[in-house]
Each structure stands twice: as C-alpha cells, then as structure tokens.
Design an enzyme around this catalytic site. Structure first.
Site, short mmCIF file in Angstrom:
data_model
loop_
_atom_site.label_atom_id
_atom_site.label_comp_id
_atom_site.label_asym_id
_atom_site.label_seq_id
_atom_site.Cartn_x
_atom_site.Cartn_y
_atom_site.Cartn_z
N SER A 60 -4.17 -4.01 -6.34
CA SER A 60 -3.13 -4.16 -7.35
C SER A 60 -2.29 -2.88 -7.47
O SER A 60 -1.63 -2.51 -6.51
CB SER A 60 -3.80 -4.59 -8.66
OG SER A 60 -2.85 -4.99 -9.60
N ASP A 97 -1.83 -16.24 -7.74
CA ASP A 97 -1.76 -14.98 -8.49
C ASP A 97 -0.59 -15.04 -9.47
O ASP A 97 0.57 -15.12 -9.05
CB ASP A 97 -1.57 -13.82 -7.49
CG ASP A 97 -1.65 -12.45 -8.15
OD1 ASP A 97 -1.46 -12.37 -9.38
OD2 ASP A 97 -1.90 -11.47 -7.43
N HIS A 146 -5.40 -13.22 -9.25
CA HIS A 146 -5.22 -11.77 -9.08
C HIS A 146 -6.56 -11.07 -8.83
O HIS A 146 -6.58 -9.99 -8.23
CB HIS A 146 -4.53 -11.21 -10.34
CG HIS A 146 -3.93 -9.86 -10.11
ND1 HIS A 146 -2.87 -9.64 -9.25
CD2 HIS A 146 -4.24 -8.63 -10.62
CE1 HIS A 146 -2.56 -8.35 -9.25
NE2 HIS A 146 -3.38 -7.72 -10.07
C1 MLT Z 1 1.68 -2.65 -10.77
O1 MLT Z 1 2.04 -2.30 -11.86
O2 MLT Z 1 1.44 -1.88 -9.83
C2 MLT Z 1 1.53 -4.12 -10.58
O3 MLT Z 1 2.22 -4.80 -11.57
C3 MLT Z 1 0.10 -4.52 -10.54
C4 MLT Z 1 -0.63 -4.11 -11.79
O4 MLT Z 1 -0.69 -4.87 -12.74
O5 MLT Z 1 -1.18 -3.04 -11.81
#
Ligand code: MLT
Length: 205
Positions: free
Chosen positions: A105, A155, A186
């Site tokens: 992520s 996701d 996710h």
């Molecule tokens: C990010 O902020 O890098 C993406 O939205 C994934 C997350 O939720 O961290």
C-alpha cells in the site's frame, strides 16, 4: 539510526549472496510489521525495514497525502530521495549489491516512486496494492528491473485502472512486470504471499 535517520529493523541474512529485502509497511504500520512476511517470502535473505517518518494522526507513512490517493508531490519526491539515500548507504555499508523492495500500500507506492526517481537503487520490487505515485518528467530506464505487482480485484482504495496504469508506466520504462490479480480487496491474502514467494524464487534465487 543511520545518517539518514530512519528508525529501522535490520535482520542479517543467513544465505551468502542472497539479495536483501527492503520492507515498506502500509499506513499505520511500523518497522516490525513486515519482518515475518519477509522471512516467509525469501528465507535466508537480509531484511531492512524502516519506519515511515510522516505521521498522519499518529499513523506512520512514508510521505504526506492531501486526501486518499491524492499525494503531496513535493513531499513524496523529497522523501523518496531520502529513503533511496538510506538504502544506498546500506548497500555500501553491507556490501549488498541487490536490494528488492517489498512494499504494501503506502510502502508499495514509495517503492514505485524509488523505481521512477532513483532507478539504480533497487534490483526489483514486489508491490502489493500499489498505484502510480507520480509520473517523472523524464522516464527512467528500468530495463534491468523486474517487478511483481499484486492488485486486489475488489480493492476499494486502488481500483483496477489505477493498478493497470502503474503496470503500463513501468512497462513504458522497460521494466519486466508480472501483474497478478488477486481474488480479494486491499488486505493481503495467502494468494499474495504464495504468488510473490514463487516469483522471487524464480527471478532472484
Ligand atoms: C497511499 O496513501 O499511499 C495510498 O492511498 C495507500 C494508503 O492508503 O496508504
């Protein structure tokens, strides 16, 4: 702490000549989160696991965002270089030539940023639930780089288009991308782990 000042965990490898894994947690995670995953993905590899320095309401991240999926580009660029400096320093200190990022992520997004902005730092990357972090003015040459991208078919945070856009951008840079669609959202699943483990064994053993 190193010169670049990341709190981190380092687990020396048991297998000589194995690459090292750079473990990059998701939002709200920390340097301990992905250590067991790294041990499963590549037994015997060294593990380097930094904690993201940005705090979003107490949750560690690797760069600031303005909203969900909308990134603070200035911060992202500066923090990508700072992390790449930390990794380059580690490579020199440990005489480690091959580093493979394993990011989830937010950690996968900064790993993708490193590929795009610092193309010689990583030898490859496993990107779980990643999207395009930024498009550099000049595309890097990633012809030596292998990437495993695992995206969740359902996701809610990173939709199919966002995941495919990243695959296409990396391919335009010449990277060899293996893109796997996982039955799920996710969160990481067992399918992610076994597919990534097989890919690492095929590409880097
Ligand atoms: C990010 O902020 O890098 C993406 O939205 C994934 C997350 O939720 O961290």
């Amino acid at each position: 702490m190193s010169k670049s000042g990341f709190v981190h965990v380092y687990v020396p490898g048991a297998t000589p000549d194995a690459p090292a894994l750079l473990l990059l947690h998701g939002t709200g995670g920390n340097e301990n989160d992905l250590v067991p995953l790294g041990q499963q993905l590549f037994p015997g590899a060294s593990l380097l696991s930094p904690r993201g320095k940005v705090s979003e309401q107490g949750m560690p991240r690797f760069f600031r965002r303005i909203a969900e999926g909308v990134f603070d580009l200035e911060d992202l660029i500066a923090r990508t270089h700072e992390l790449a400096d930390f990794v380059d320093e580690f490579k020199t200190d440990h005489e480690q030539s091959r580093i493979i990022a394993v990011g989830y992520s937010n950690g996968a997004n900064i790993a993708a940023g490193m590929l795009l902005l610092r193309p010689t730092t990583l030898a490859g990357a496993v990107l779980f639930r990643a999207m395009v972090p930024l498009v550099p003015e000049k595309l890097p040459d990633l012809r030596e780089i292998r990437v495993f991208l695992a995206s969740g078919g359902r996701d809610p945070l990173i939709g199919p288009q966002a995941a495919s856009d990243l695959r296409q951008l990396l391919e335009r840079c010449g990277a060899l991308v293996s893109h796997r669609w996982i039955e799920g959202g996710h969160q990481l699943t067992q399918e992610d782990l076994s597919a990534a483990r097989q890919w690492l064994a095929k590409e880097f053993r």
